[in-house]
Design an enzyme around this catalytic site. Sequence first.
Site, PDB file in Angstrom:
ATOM      1  N   TYR A  32       0.883  -1.177   0.047  1.00  0.00           N
ATOM      2  CA  TYR A  32      -0.128  -0.147   0.105  1.00  0.00           C
ATOM      3  C   TYR A  32       0.933   1.208   0.094  1.00  0.00           C
ATOM      4  O   TYR A  32       0.839   2.065   0.980  1.00  0.00           O
ATOM      5  CB  TYR A  32      -0.967   0.104   1.143  1.00  0.00           C
ATOM      6  CG  TYR A  32      -2.268   0.656   0.766  1.00  0.00           C
ATOM      7  CD1 TYR A  32      -3.301   0.057  -0.202  1.00  0.00           C
ATOM      8  CD2 TYR A  32      -2.495   2.089   1.243  1.00  0.00           C
ATOM      9  CE1 TYR A  32      -4.315   0.968  -0.374  1.00  0.00           C
ATOM     10  CE2 TYR A  32      -3.715   2.554   0.743  1.00  0.00           C
ATOM     11  CZ  TYR A  32      -4.418   1.993  -0.148  1.00  0.00           C
ATOM     12  OH  TYR A  32      -5.524   2.525  -0.751  1.00  0.00           O
ATOM     13  N   LEU A  33       1.831   1.332  -0.834  1.00  0.00           N
ATOM     14  CA  LEU A  33       3.119   2.355  -1.197  1.00  0.00           C
ATOM     15  C   LEU A  33       2.443   3.550  -1.248  1.00  0.00           C
ATOM     16  O   LEU A  33       1.408   3.981  -1.712  1.00  0.00           O
ATOM     17  CB  LEU A  33       3.498   1.820  -2.413  1.00  0.00           C
ATOM     18  CG  LEU A  33       4.171   0.367  -2.399  1.00  0.00           C
ATOM     19  CD1 LEU A  33       5.171   0.140  -3.546  1.00  0.00           C
ATOM     20  CD2 LEU A  33       5.006  -0.119  -1.027  1.00  0.00           C
ATOM     21  N   GLU A  35       4.515   7.667  -0.918  1.00  0.00           N
ATOM     22  CA  GLU A  35       5.625   8.494  -1.399  1.00  0.00           C
ATOM     23  C   GLU A  35       6.843   8.154  -0.304  1.00  0.00           C
ATOM     24  O   GLU A  35       8.197   8.321  -0.540  1.00  0.00           O
ATOM     25  CB  GLU A  35       5.596  10.134  -1.213  1.00  0.00           C
ATOM     26  CG  GLU A  35       6.504  10.946  -1.771  1.00  0.00           C
ATOM     27  CD  GLU A  35       6.850  10.666  -3.273  1.00  0.00           C
ATOM     28  OE1 GLU A  35       7.919  10.663  -3.719  1.00  0.00           O
ATOM     29  OE2 GLU A  35       5.894  10.011  -4.035  1.00  0.00           O
ATOM     30  N   GLY A  36       6.662   7.911   1.036  1.00  0.00           N
ATOM     31  CA  GLY A  36       7.465   7.377   1.863  1.00  0.00           C
ATOM     32  C   GLY A  36       8.289   6.183   1.579  1.00  0.00           C
ATOM     33  O   GLY A  36       9.442   6.330   1.317  1.00  0.00           O
ATOM     34  N   HIS A  37       7.700   5.480   1.048  1.00  0.00           N
ATOM     35  CA  HIS A  37       8.295   4.114   0.526  1.00  0.00           C
ATOM     36  C   HIS A  37       8.956   4.333  -0.655  1.00  0.00           C
ATOM     37  O   HIS A  37      10.187   3.764  -0.805  1.00  0.00           O
ATOM     38  CB  HIS A  37       7.206   3.048   0.158  1.00  0.00           C
ATOM     39  CG  HIS A  37       6.327   2.428   1.297  1.00  0.00           C
ATOM     40  ND1 HIS A  37       4.938   2.818   1.079  1.00  0.00           N
ATOM     41  CD2 HIS A  37       6.818   1.840   2.072  1.00  0.00           C
ATOM     42  CE1 HIS A  37       4.488   2.277   2.217  1.00  0.00           C
ATOM     43  NE2 HIS A  37       5.568   1.407   2.858  1.00  0.00           N
ATOM     44  N   GLN A 148      12.994   6.804   8.838  1.00  0.00           N
ATOM     45  CA  GLN A 148      13.015   7.180  10.032  1.00  0.00           C
ATOM     46  C   GLN A 148      11.826   7.142  10.841  1.00  0.00           C
ATOM     47  O   GLN A 148      11.458   7.216  12.126  1.00  0.00           O
ATOM     48  CB  GLN A 148      13.538   8.713  10.078  1.00  0.00           C
ATOM     49  CG  GLN A 148      13.691   9.161  11.543  1.00  0.00           C
ATOM     50  CD  GLN A 148      14.029  10.707  11.473  1.00  0.00           C
ATOM     51  OE1 GLN A 148      14.448  11.300  10.606  1.00  0.00           O
ATOM     52  NE2 GLN A 148      13.042  11.383  12.493  1.00  0.00           N
TER      53      GLN A 148
HETATM   54  P1  AMP Z   1       5.920  -0.359   5.906  1.00  0.00           P
HETATM   55  O1  AMP Z   1       5.048  -0.454   4.790  1.00  0.00           O
HETATM   56  O2  AMP Z   1       4.935   0.721   6.638  1.00  0.00           O
HETATM   57  O3  AMP Z   1       6.288  -1.498   6.639  1.00  0.00           O
HETATM   58  O4  AMP Z   1       7.148   0.614   5.676  1.00  0.00           O
HETATM   59  C1  AMP Z   1       8.336  -0.072   4.776  1.00  0.00           C
HETATM   60  C2  AMP Z   1       9.346   1.152   5.003  1.00  0.00           C
HETATM   61  O5  AMP Z   1       9.004   2.529   4.724  1.00  0.00           O
HETATM   62  C3  AMP Z   1       9.926   1.458   6.487  1.00  0.00           C
HETATM   63  O6  AMP Z   1      11.163   1.389   6.339  1.00  0.00           O
HETATM   64  C4  AMP Z   1       9.493   2.678   6.791  1.00  0.00           C
HETATM   65  O7  AMP Z   1       9.947   3.166   7.867  1.00  0.00           O
HETATM   66  C5  AMP Z   1       9.402   3.336   5.819  1.00  0.00           C
HETATM   67  N1  AMP Z   1       8.254   4.481   5.672  1.00  0.00           N
HETATM   68  C6  AMP Z   1       7.099   4.088   5.988  1.00  0.00           C
HETATM   69  N2  AMP Z   1       6.397   5.584   6.196  1.00  0.00           N
HETATM   70  C7  AMP Z   1       7.419   6.420   5.833  1.00  0.00           C
HETATM   71  C8  AMP Z   1       7.384   7.776   5.657  1.00  0.00           C
HETATM   72  N3  AMP Z   1       6.401   8.497   5.854  1.00  0.00           N
HETATM   73  N4  AMP Z   1       8.695   8.368   5.493  1.00  0.00           N
HETATM   74  C9  AMP Z   1       9.771   7.485   5.016  1.00  0.00           C
HETATM   75  N5  AMP Z   1       9.759   6.316   5.305  1.00  0.00           N
HETATM   76  C10 AMP Z   1       8.437   5.582   5.368  1.00  0.00           C
END
Ligand code: AMP
Length: 283
Positions: A32-33, A35-37, A148
């Site tokens: 569920y990607l 911009e952070g991913h 982070q």
């Molecule tokens: P997740 O899919 O939530 O397990 O996240 C996968 C990776 O993306 C992890 O390393 C998270 O820390 C990173 N991530 C999630 N949200 C953000 C964000 N808003 N900004 C930067 N990295 C993120």
Amino acid sequence: MREFARIAPLQRFLNGLRQRKKRIGFVPTMGYLHEGHLSLVRLSNKENDATVVSIFVNALQFGRNEDFSRYPRNLKRDRRLLGAAAADVLFAPSAGEMYQGDFQTSVTVGGISRPLCGVSRPTHFSGVATVVLKLLNIVNPETLYLGQKDYQQYRVVSQMAKDLHLRARVCMAPIMREKDGLAMSSRNVLLSGEERRDATLIYQALREGRTLISSGERRAPRVLQVIRRILGSARLGRIDYAEIVDAETLAPVVELNEHSKALLAVAMLFKRTRLIDNILMEV
Ligand code: AMP
């Protein structure tokens, strides 16, 4: 972009890249990607010859009453976003591919798994460490990219990498935010309109804390008082924690003078949706 659901063909493909001396960067996600991913994918693309992204909603890191079944999923959309961000490989395994029926091993990282998120999610980081170690063994990248936003996860994985002599370098990338400051998260879509408005208080409170410290306040309890007052004005959200900890050990800070790097960290609960955010500060 190449896509794999099975481990063996993925490894054959990656071995081929390694034989041609290609540097591999790895971005593990639960899909569920946003911009952070994608910022992690772009960073990895810059530093490597090939970027592997995994999408796997890891049941092992969810507690019994948490949101595993409600966790948002959309592989079709993720594929499109990863293609546009120029990821090279997508690894999207099934639960059965990752955890065979007789699976019985888990990795637990001690001290730093226990405070902050570890209090209300006591088995979470063991689930994270286990799946990340499995994924690192499968992908065998030069560098692992983490955000982070999940700072404690970054610390837990870094500690595991050090303790277990893992080959991969662990790299942390900054938090990507929505226009109103809310940290991007796959879980944000689970919020109602009113919850979404309340959720902006999280970053407002953290920023207020940072401002206080920047203007000379050194007593962590005073800063936390202000942060908690702002968070407390949420009508629909409940504070899980608001803490100031040493960025290295994650131990609570009382006097900010005594710590070179501090982490202001917050978790808020909107019914079953739990949002986290943080600010890192050099004091
Ligand atoms: P997740 O899919 O939530 O397990 O996240 C996968 C990776 O993306 C992890 O390393 C998270 O820390 C990173 N991530 C999630 N949200 C953000 C964000 N808003 N900004 C930067 N990295 C993120």
